[in-house]
Write an enzyme that holds these catalytic residues in place. Sequence first.
Site, short mmCIF file in Angstrom:
data_model
loop_
_atom_site.label_atom_id
_atom_site.label_comp_id
_atom_site.label_asym_id
_atom_site.label_seq_id
_atom_site.Cartn_x
_atom_site.Cartn_y
_atom_site.Cartn_z
N HIS B 59 12.67 -3.92 -2.09
CA HIS B 59 12.29 -4.12 -0.68
C HIS B 59 13.21 -5.16 -0.06
CE1 HIS B 59 8.76 -2.83 -2.96
NE2 HIS B 59 8.29 -2.28 -1.87
N GLU B 241 6.67 6.30 -0.28
CA GLU B 241 6.92 5.74 -1.63
C GLU B 241 6.30 6.60 -2.73
OE1 GLU B 241 6.79 0.93 -0.64
OE2 GLU B 241 5.16 1.84 -1.73
#
Lengths: 152, 307
Positions: B59, B241
């Site tokens: 991230h 995701e």
Amino acid sequence: MVRRPQEYDDIPGTFVFDAERSRQGYGINMFCMSLMKEENRRAFKTNEAEYLKRFQLTDEQRDAILKRDYNRMLELGGNIYFTAKLGATDGHSFQHLAAVMTGSSQQDYAAMMLAGGRSVEGNRSRSGKDKHARGRGKGKSQAKSKSTAKRK
Amino acid sequence: MATIIAGVGSSHVPAIGAALDNGKTEEPYWKRVFSGFEKSKEWMAKTKPDVAIVVYNDHASAFSVDMIPTFALGCAAEFPPADEGWGPRPVPVIKGHPELAAHIAQSVILDEFDLTIVNKMEVDHGLTVPLNLLFGQPRHAWPCPVIPLAVNVVMFPPPTGHRCYMLGKAIRKAVESYPRDLRVVIFGTGGLSHQISGPRAGLINSKWDKAFLDNLSKNPKKLTRIPHVEYMREAGAEGIEMVMWLIMRGALDNNVEEVYRFYTVPASNTAVGHIILENRSRAGRRRSAASKGKQAPRRKTNHRLAA
């Protein structure tokens, strides 16, 4: 800077960070990335406009950053994992940013999450054209999923 | 021969890591989340894998927008926890398994999965939170080496669900052609439904999540046909995701035993999903085919865990 329309543009309240936005938003995201370093955070907070000169930004992008217009940053190519670093530099929790982006108070946003989050009903499509597709793809699975409901 | 014995699906919500690091696990809000992983930790302690392959996403920690590899396999000897803005998480350095990782890289690239080899990489909450949820909070070292597989799900388009599933199959083939006897558990992480960006942030779709878990267990091929736009529409922009879980699933048998499942809403902005799937052949391989009779009692134990 004209975006080619995409199927996912129909999803309301959503700026998909695609390859085109990634290209446009490189400067925004690299600016945000730079805030991972303490010395850069300090330099930015000392003189924001001056610090932003280090990055390739359009006037609109610069303006959105200075005004902390998070939705506009996303629209102009920012990505949430990057723009969240700007929020953290300002000392805000992520929930604060989420509330700002959704136009609600942090309290209301937190209460919505505790109550199970934002419903997908009415939030699937701007045009409403997804309804048929949904019926085809989802009908079975919705019926099936009931037994596993274990929300605490 | 090395074997993949089980797959673990788990959310990797950063706030779960923060709750662990700041000693909040006993607060009612967090207890609700952590209680769902007590049985999983017992399962993992009993299973004692030799290696864990963890499919996760970075991230904006190790990778900025300077480089966006679609599949990046961690081949280093170790992976330090990344500083995500509050200092690195107080978790042990993750030891890799460079030999098996190199073997997997060689095998899957020749199988036409052109992944990126990473010999230096820090790993963020996407990898460390699921490790905590399954292995607890060891002070000095994680109980087994970990091979990170970072998948781009930040910039659209991520790899398709079908591509992920097929990569899982290629990883399995690679593991099974490794000459040493190793018992491997593979993690798929991220999700479930959540959107953290834009005016629609806060979206949760429990029905969709639960159907996803059902299909993951029983009918994964159906999931491989879900187009990206449906993930984003139904499970939120960041819910995409979930394609990473299909790499884990692809590495398992077609028919698996679901030994445990947990689902709760919310942790921070996210629906927490968790599942443990075992390959049915695992017990046999583990005991080097001593006798088939030994497999049966083991399976019963697993059923009890699922109850």
